[in-house]
Each structure stands twice: as structure tokens, then as C-alpha cells.
Write a protein that holds these residues in place. Structure first.
Motif, PDB file in Angstrom:
ATOM      1  N   PHE A 122       0.828  -1.204   0.000  1.00  0.00           N
ATOM      2  CA  PHE A 122       0.000   0.000   0.000  1.00  0.00           C
ATOM      3  C   PHE A 122       0.866   1.259   0.000  1.00  0.00           C
ATOM      4  N   THR A 123       1.777   1.330   0.984  1.00  0.00           N
ATOM      5  CA  THR A 123       2.614   2.531   1.075  1.00  0.00           C
ATOM      6  C   THR A 123       3.581   2.622  -0.092  1.00  0.00           C
ATOM      7  N   GLY A 124       4.097   1.458  -0.515  1.00  0.00           N
ATOM      8  CA  GLY A 124       5.070   1.480  -1.605  1.00  0.00           C
ATOM      9  C   GLY A 124       4.479   1.962  -2.903  1.00  0.00           C
ATOM     10  N   ARG A 125       3.299   1.466  -3.229  1.00  0.00           N
ATOM     11  CA  ARG A 125       2.678   1.862  -4.495  1.00  0.00           C
ATOM     12  C   ARG A 125       2.274   3.335  -4.491  1.00  0.00           C
ATOM     13  N   TRP A 126       1.928   3.840  -3.321  1.00  0.00           N
ATOM     14  CA  TRP A 126       1.480   5.238  -3.256  1.00  0.00           C
ATOM     15  C   TRP A 126       2.624   6.189  -2.954  1.00  0.00           C
ATOM     16  N   LEU A 127       3.541   5.776  -2.064  1.00  0.00           N
ATOM     17  CA  LEU A 127       4.549   6.692  -1.534  1.00  0.00           C
ATOM     18  C   LEU A 127       5.868   6.678  -2.309  1.00  0.00           C
ATOM     19  N   LEU A 128       6.370   5.482  -2.622  1.00  0.00           N
ATOM     20  CA  LEU A 128       7.717   5.395  -3.203  1.00  0.00           C
ATOM     21  C   LEU A 128       7.855   6.139  -4.532  1.00  0.00           C
ATOM     22  N   PRO A 129       6.918   5.983  -5.472  1.00  0.00           N
ATOM     23  CA  PRO A 129       7.077   6.740  -6.723  1.00  0.00           C
ATOM     24  C   PRO A 129       7.123   8.252  -6.498  1.00  0.00           C
ATOM     25  N   ARG A 130       6.341   8.751  -5.542  1.00  0.00           N
ATOM     26  CA  ARG A 130       6.347  10.195  -5.262  1.00  0.00           C
ATOM     27  C   ARG A 130       7.679  10.628  -4.650  1.00  0.00           C
TER      28      ARG A 130
ATOM     29  N   PHE B 287      10.626   9.227  -5.151  1.00  0.00           N
ATOM     30  CA  PHE B 287      11.656   9.233  -6.192  1.00  0.00           C
ATOM     31  C   PHE B 287      11.397  10.312  -7.236  1.00  0.00           C
ATOM     32  N   ASN B 288      10.148  10.714  -7.425  1.00  0.00           N
ATOM     33  CA  ASN B 288       9.878  11.859  -8.298  1.00  0.00           C
ATOM     34  C   ASN B 288      10.535  13.114  -7.756  1.00  0.00           C
ATOM     35  N   VAL B 289      10.355  13.345  -6.448  1.00  0.00           N
ATOM     36  CA  VAL B 289      10.933  14.534  -5.811  1.00  0.00           C
ATOM     37  C   VAL B 289      12.456  14.478  -5.848  1.00  0.00           C
ATOM     38  N   VAL B 290      13.020  13.304  -5.526  1.00  0.00           N
ATOM     39  CA  VAL B 290      14.481  13.161  -5.490  1.00  0.00           C
ATOM     40  C   VAL B 290      15.076  13.320  -6.883  1.00  0.00           C
ATOM     41  N   ALA B 291      14.433  12.719  -7.881  1.00  0.00           N
ATOM     42  CA  ALA B 291      14.972  12.779  -9.236  1.00  0.00           C
ATOM     43  C   ALA B 291      14.975  14.193  -9.791  1.00  0.00           C
ATOM     44  N   GLN B 292      14.017  15.021  -9.355  1.00  0.00           N
ATOM     45  CA  GLN B 292      13.948  16.393  -9.852  1.00  0.00           C
ATOM     46  C   GLN B 292      15.110  17.245  -9.370  1.00  0.00           C
ATOM     47  N   VAL B 293      15.758  16.804  -8.284  1.00  0.00           N
ATOM     48  CA  VAL B 293      16.927  17.552  -7.788  1.00  0.00           C
ATOM     49  C   VAL B 293      18.114  17.378  -8.715  1.00  0.00           C
ATOM     50  N   ARG B 294      18.111  16.255  -9.487  1.00  0.00           N
ATOM     51  CA  ARG B 294      19.164  15.972 -10.461  1.00  0.00           C
ATOM     52  C   ARG B 294      20.519  15.816  -9.797  1.00  0.00           C
ATOM     53  N   THR B 295      20.564  15.152  -8.650  1.00  0.00           N
ATOM     54  CA  THR B 295      21.815  14.875  -7.953  1.00  0.00           C
ATOM     55  C   THR B 295      21.985  13.373  -7.844  1.00  0.00           C
ATOM     56  N   ASP B 296      23.025  12.832  -8.473  1.00  0.00           N
ATOM     57  CA  ASP B 296      23.217  11.387  -8.494  1.00  0.00           C
ATOM     58  C   ASP B 296      23.398  10.820  -7.098  1.00  0.00           C
ATOM     59  N   GLU B 297      24.154  11.554  -6.260  1.00  0.00           N
ATOM     60  CA  GLU B 297      24.423  11.047  -4.911  1.00  0.00           C
ATOM     61  C   GLU B 297      23.141  10.900  -4.106  1.00  0.00           C
ATOM     62  N   LEU B 298      22.228  11.879  -4.223  1.00  0.00           N
ATOM     63  CA  LEU B 298      20.977  11.825  -3.478  1.00  0.00           C
ATOM     64  C   LEU B 298      20.113  10.667  -3.954  1.00  0.00           C
ATOM     65  N   PHE B 299      20.099  10.402  -5.251  1.00  0.00           N
ATOM     66  CA  PHE B 299      19.313   9.301  -5.799  1.00  0.00           C
ATOM     67  C   PHE B 299      19.830   7.963  -5.261  1.00  0.00           C
ATOM     68  N   VAL B 300      21.157   7.812  -5.236  1.00  0.00           N
ATOM     69  CA  VAL B 300      21.759   6.575  -4.720  1.00  0.00           C
ATOM     70  C   VAL B 300      21.455   6.415  -3.235  1.00  0.00           C
ATOM     71  N   LEU B 301      21.624   7.494  -2.465  1.00  0.00           N
ATOM     72  CA  LEU B 301      21.363   7.432  -1.030  1.00  0.00           C
ATOM     73  C   LEU B 301      19.901   7.084  -0.747  1.00  0.00           C
TER      74      LEU B 301
ATOM     75  N   PRO C 248      13.156  13.618 -14.666  1.00  0.00           N
ATOM     76  CA  PRO C 248      11.904  12.895 -14.384  1.00  0.00           C
ATOM     77  C   PRO C 248      10.669  13.595 -14.927  1.00  0.00           C
ATOM     78  N   VAL C 249      10.653  14.930 -14.899  1.00  0.00           N
ATOM     79  CA  VAL C 249       9.492  15.671 -15.406  1.00  0.00           C
ATOM     80  C   VAL C 249       9.332  15.429 -16.902  1.00  0.00           C
ATOM     81  N   ARG C 250      10.452  15.534 -17.622  1.00  0.00           N
ATOM     82  CA  ARG C 250      10.416  15.332 -19.073  1.00  0.00           C
ATOM     83  C   ARG C 250      10.014  13.890 -19.407  1.00  0.00           C
ATOM     84  N   VAL C 251      10.552  12.936 -18.651  1.00  0.00           N
ATOM     85  CA  VAL C 251      10.226  11.533 -18.904  1.00  0.00           C
ATOM     86  C   VAL C 251       8.746  11.276 -18.652  1.00  0.00           C
TER      87      VAL C 251
END
Length: 656
Positions: A195-203, A205-219, A438-441
Motif C-alpha cells: 500500500f505505502t510502496g505503491r502510493w509513496l515510493l514513486p512520489r 523518487f519523483n521529488v528526489v529525481a527532480q533535484v538531479r543529484t546522483d548522490e541523493l538518488f543513490v542514497l 523525471p518531469v520530461r520523462v
């Protein structure tokens, strides 16, 4: 020995043994196991207590289950349900029952026999898939059967991870209530994570990916994996189960391939440490005392699994030849078998003797796997008495359809990448784009575009774009450093694919070509060429002549577009001066050193400066030859980098 030197010893042993095994074309997993046996307490005993490393090594299994969850796809499972259920699940169940019966005949208790059955039922996903891919057998029907069985086996690992700790508590009536409680808790945790994964995780990673920082995405990837593992551990379940569920939640997201690429280095290193700790448990003395037991376990493992898979394959409607071949491919124990061995030993189900025998048999079974896979087809043909050529040719039937083949891969889906895609669409040419925004994708995927989220510098993302079957890769980033990394990675994965690189200018043209680019298109210079072609066309120059001049300029690496006269607004910073070439006019004095000498004698090519023209008495000598003699009062038009032009100007006047 201090902890630092113990870790250093492990790394040295791992590097040396893995290097040797890879030179012998043996799996790295075997190398880690052998390295562990050499330095463990039953070997040289130079690493201290392996328990010091087991907590860290366990994270390797956590990350392995996370990547397995990423690969778990319900649509894929449904598409292969006949093979998965008809052969895969039945193979696990039938092998488990046969081994339980045989083990109990040898006086082994039911809980221990159950675990041994699970260990024998599993095969090596890592070794088999890699070997099948390298040999091309994964495209054959026998390869597809093997993949389906491996998929079911990987799923079956999860209940084994739950049951083994419960079996270690003893087989009594209380175990039933404990098992029911574990199933209830497991169902609750799975429901929460789903439940939480399907609703929460994509959101997230959307926020993290928009920062465009590889280190933050890995962390973030590591944090999500460990949080899910911690949640299941808190409820008394396996950490690996939580990681598997977290991966499964993200397996259908657009971030799947980038997540797998980011987690792979951590997974491989920690998984290697895990197998080293498993190898540390191997008692060489116990092996020497019971070589017959090891040989018997190895022989029974191979015979049982080959026979079971062959019988189930024919029963499911597959040919006897393909069923035999799949049986030979999957006859070994797997990496998860070692996970279960370690878990059973830690829970008191196995003593050191049994642990060593199973480890020894597992290591030997994996060692012969490459040999068996390479000869599986020929053995299968002989066993089915199909020695004619047509029987061999039938083995290539039913090749799986690749999502894309003979297509174009666009690295970077910005303005240039999208423009390229539109023209490809008009010509009905298949393409797939890779972009990290992520926005463009999201926008592109919503519009039906075939776009992957991820970095084209990652091998896993390029493989997801089926780079090995592509006919062209277009690198549209513009930044030479990024393009250089992508070109190198693409060329390392495919030697034949054509690579076209777009850059803003030609500063890195030679470097990109040396990295493997077939064509480099400098945007600013191509824009100038297009402008020149329009000027010449409107000036009345025949179109065929314009085309020849444009092609000659491209072939000449845009040589006539390099130099220019600097002005007041020209960027004269250190970085710009090093990149640009200027055109500069200099007058030879009456006592100039160069007066009376030929251009060839001055050897200006070694100074990397070119004389474009000579102005003499109001006349211009364009592109003078090497034998042209210079005279006093000549105006020389020089082209080169500013500092070189300054040095050459001083040389022409004073000879120094």
C-alpha cells in the motif's frame, strides 16, 4: 591482527582469487567462496571471527533481493505462466519431496531434510543467466525453459527465508502457531509495504529525481531498501523479504533501470563479502574426511534435478531435447543455496560436518556449470537419438521477440533528441530514448513516447534499451564530458553500433572519435555551414557545388571555420583562449628573420600555426604553397591559438 588489516587481507585475497578465476573463465561466486576458505578459521585463520563481517555481509543478500524484486513483473509472470507453473513450481516441489525422502532414509530429521531439499531445489540465477547470455542459448527454447524455472525458484526463496528460523526453534505443536503467526505478520507487512510502496515510493523518487543529484538518488535507493528490510526484521521476518517487496514496488516504475544500476556496485561488493563469509565456514578437514559424502551429494543433486526437469518438461508439452538441455543447465546448486546453508547453520539445523559437505557439493556443482551449459545441446541431442542436422536446427525455434531490434537509441531527450525522434517517427523507424529528467520523462511517457528514465552512462540502462540490437546511437547532450562517458560505455557494450554525437562546438571532436564515435556534429559549426550554404545559394552558386564544398569542409574537420579575428567583446579568459583559434595579420619588417625564406624552411607546422594567405603589394596569395618565398613588407594572415600565434610572430620577426 587489527580489524583494518583483517579487512585488507580479505580484499587482497578476493582480488587475487577473483582475477585467477576470471582468467580461467570460472564464476566470481566460486572465487569468493574459495577466498573465504583460504583465509577463514579452517584455512590460514588470518581474519579472526567471521561473525564480525556477517552483519555487513548480510546486506549483500538484502540488496540482491531488492534487485530481484525489481525484476519481478506480474505481466511477465502471466506471460510465462505455463512454463513457470508447469515446470518451475513443480520442479521446486518435486525436488523438495524427493530429497526429503532420501535424506530421511539416511537418518536425517525432517526439519533438516526439508532445508536440504530447498537447498538442492534451487539453481544459480547469476551463473546460468550470464552463461546463457554469453553463449546465445538464452534465445533458444531450452533457455526460455531455464529462465522460467529460475524465476519460480527465486520466488520460492522468500518462504524458505521465513520458515528456516522457525524450524530452528524445534518441530513441535508450538511451531504451527508460530508459523500461523509468521504468516499473519508476513501478510500484514506485505500489505503495508504494498500500500505505502505503491502510493509513496514513486512520489519520493519523483521529488528526489527532480533535484538531479546522483548522490541523493543513490542514497535514497539505499535508504528505501534498508528501511523496508528493517520493517520486516522488526516483525520477526527476514530482512531480505522486505528488500524484495520494496524492489517489487518499484519494479514497474520508470526508475527501475536506474535503481538497478545505482544499487549494483553495493550489491556486488557486499554479496562478494557474503560469499567470503560462507567460504570461511568450510572445514577442509571435514571435506577430507568425507570425500565420499560430498561426491554422493553432488551426484544425487545432478541426477535428481536433471531427471525432474526433463520429466516435467516433456509432461508440459516441451520436446525431450529441450527438456534435457534445460535440465543440464539447471543441475547445480545456486547462490541462494549458500544463503540457506548459512541461515540453517546459524539456526542450529546444520552441524559443521553437514555444512561443509553441502558447501563442498555446492561449490563443485557450480564449478562444472559452465562446462555443462556449453555442452547441454549436444548431450540432449545424443540422449534423444536425434543426430541428424534437422534435429539440431530445431533447437533454435521460438526465439523470444526483443522489444526493439535494429532501432535507434537517443541518449538525451531534450530539444535536439525530441527533434530527432519526430523525424524518425515520420520514417517509421523504431527508437527508444534515455533521459534523466523525471518531469520530461513523465510528460513524454504520458504522450506515448518510448522513453526510459536513467543515465545513459550506466550499462544496465543501455542494456534495457537493447543496445546490442540497435543500429544507431544518437548522443544529443552537447556537453563533451558527458558525451565522452556515454560513447565509451556504448562502445564497450557494442562494437558494431554506429554512434553519432552532437556537440556545441568541435573542441572535443578528436577525443570523441578516439572514444568510438563514428560521427561528431558540432552544432555551432554546422549552423555556420547551413548559413553559408544559403548565402552561396542566394548568390547564384550551383547547388551541386555548394554540396561538394560543405562535404569537403566536414571531411576536413571544419578547418576553415576554426579561426576568427578577435574583437573587443571576445572572451579572452584563460579557458576560452585555450579553446579558440584566432586569425591574426602581421607585417614582416625589412629586417625580419623570415624575409627571403620559404614557408617550408620555417617549419611552421611543428609550431601548429598556419599561414592562410599572404598580402603582397595589394594582391592576395591564398593558401600559399610550402615553396612560397616570403618577402619584406609581406602581410601574413596567421591562424592558430593565441599564444602560438604570438610565439610564431616573434619568430618570424626575430628568429627566436
Amino acid at each position: 591482527m587489527s580489524n583494518f588489516y583483517q579487512v585488507l587481507t580479505i580484499l587482497v585475497a578476493a582480488v587475487i582469487v577473483v582475477w585467477l578465476f576470471r582468467r580461467w573463465q570460472l564464476p566470481a561466486i566460486l572465487a569468493y567462496l574459495v577466498a573465504g576458505t583460504l583465509i577463514g578459521e579452517h584455512g590460514l585463520n588470518i581474519t579472526g571471527d567471521e561473525a564480525d563481517y556477517e552483519h555487513i555481509a548480510e546486506l549483500g543478500i538484502v540488496f540482491l533481493l531488492f534487485t530481484l524484486g525489481l525484476e519481478f513483473s506480474l505481466p511477465k509472470l502471466l506471460a510465462m505462466r505455463k512454463l513457470v507453473t508447469g515446470i518451475g513450481c513443480n520442479q521446486v516441489g518435486l525436488t523438495l519431496m524427493i530429497v526429503i525422502v532420501l535424506a530421511m532414509l539416511f537418518g536425517i530429521s525432517l526439519p533438516t531434510a526439508f532445508v536440504i531439499g530447498g537447498i538442492v531445489a534451487l539453481s544459480s540465477t547469476a551463473i546460468v543467466i550470464r552463461q546463457l547470455s554469453e553463449s546465445g542459448s538464452i534465445k533458444r527454447r531450452s533457455g526460455q525453459i531455464s529462465v522460467a524455472v529460475l524465476l519460480c525458484q527465486d520466488i520460492a526463496v522468500v518462504p524458505f527465508l521465513i520458515l528456516i528460523p522457525l524450524l530452528g526453534e524445534g518441530l513441535d505443536w508450538g511451531m504451527l502457531s508460530a508459523l500461523i503467526l509468521a504468516l499473519v505478520k508476513g501478510s500484514f507487512v506485505v500489505a503495508v509495504l504494498l500500500f505505502t510502496g505503491r502510493w509513496l515510493l514513486p512520489r519520493i523518487f519523483n521529488v528526489v529525481a527532480q533535484v538531479r543529484t546522483d548522490e541523493l538518488f543513490v542514497l535514497t535507493t539505499i535508504l528505501v531498501t534498508l528501511l523496508a528490510a528493517a520493517l520486516t526484521q522488526f516483525f520477526g521476518l527476514s530482512m531480505a523479504l522486505g528488500a524484495f517487496l520494496a524492489g517489487m514496488m518499484l519494479g514497474e516504475s520508470q526508475y527501475k533501470y536506474q535503481l538497478e544500476a545505482d544499487i549494483r556496485p553495493f550489491r556486488d561488493i557486499l554479496l562478494g563479502l557474503f560469499f567470503i563469509t560462507v567460504g570461511m565456514k568450510l572445514d577442509w578437514q571435514a571435506l577430507l574426511q568425507s570425500p565420499g559424502s560430498i561426491a554422493l551429494v553432488l551426484l544425487l543433486t545432478l541426477l535428481i534435478k536433471i531427471s525432474v526437469i526433463r520429466w516435467l518438461g516433456v509432461r508440459a508439452g516441451e520436446s525431450a531435447k529441450d527438456s534435457w538441455a534445460a535440465g543440464f543447465m539447471l543441475a547445480q546448486m545456486g547462490e541462494f543455496s549458500f544463503v540457506l546453508i548459512a541461515l540453517a547453520a546459524n539456526n542450529g539445523l546444520f552441524d559443521s560436518q553437514l555444512t561443509s559437505v553441502l558447501l563442498g557439493a555446492g561449490i563443485l556443482s557450480m564449478a562444472v556449470t559452465p562446462f555443462m551449459i556449453n555442452r547441454a545441446r549436444s548431450w540432449a541431442v545424443k540422449l534423444t537419438l536425434e543426430n541428424n542436422k534437422s534435429a539440431v536446427d530445431e533447437d533454435v525455434i521460438e526465439q523470444p521477440q526483443q522489444a526493439l531490434s535494429n532501432h535507434v537509441v537517443i541518449c538525451g531527450f531534450g530539444r535536439v533528441g525530441q527533434t530527432v525522434s519526430r523525424f524518425l517517427k515520420q520514417e517509421n523507424i523504431d527508437f527508444i530514448a534515455i533521459d534523466i529528467d523525471p518531469v520530461r520523462v513523465n510528460e513524454a511517457r504520458e504522450a506515448g513516447e518510448n522513453v526510459l528514465f536513467g543515465s545513459a552512462r550506466q550499462a544496465e540502462v543501455l542494456r534495457a534499451a537493447n543496445i546490442s540490437e540497435a543500429k544507431l546511437v544518437v548522443v544529443s547532450y552537447g556537453a563533451p564530458e558527458q558525451s565522452f562517458d556515454v560513447v565509451q560505455k556504448v562502445r564497450s557494450l557494442s562494437e558494431h553500433v554506429q554512434i553519432l554525437v552532437r556537440t556545441r562546438n568541435d573542441d572535443a571532436l578528436t577525443k570523441l572519435q578516439q572514444a568510438g564515435a563514428n560521427e561528431v556534429v558540432p552544432e555551432s559549426l554546422e549552423g555556420s555551414l547551413m548559413l553559408v550554404s544559403q548565402v552561396l545559394n542566394l548568390s547564384g552558386v550551383p547547388f551541386s557545388r555548394i554540396v561538394r564544398q560543405i562535404q569537403a569542409e566536414r571531411k576536413n574537420h571544419y578547418n576553415r571555420l576554426h579561426g576568427f579575428y578577435p574583437g573587443v567583446d571576445t572572451d579572452m579568459s584563460a579557458g576560452a583562449i585555450e579553446r579558440l583559434e584566432f586569425v591574426h595579420a602581421t607585417l614582416l619588417n625589412d629586417d625580419a628573420f623570415a624575409a627571403g625564406q620559404t614557408i617550408e624552411a620555417l617549419n611552421l607546422k611543428d609550431k601548429r600555426v598556419e599561414i592562410l594567405a599572404i598580402r603582397r603589394q595589394g594582391q592576395e596569395i591564398a593558401h600559399p604553397s610550402a615553396q612560397q618565398k616570403l618577402m619584406a613588407q609581406d602581410t601574413l594572415v596567421l591562424q592558430g591559438k593565441p599564444r602560438r600565434v604570438e610565439r610564431v610572430e616573434r619568430f618570424l620577426q626575430k628568429g627566436e
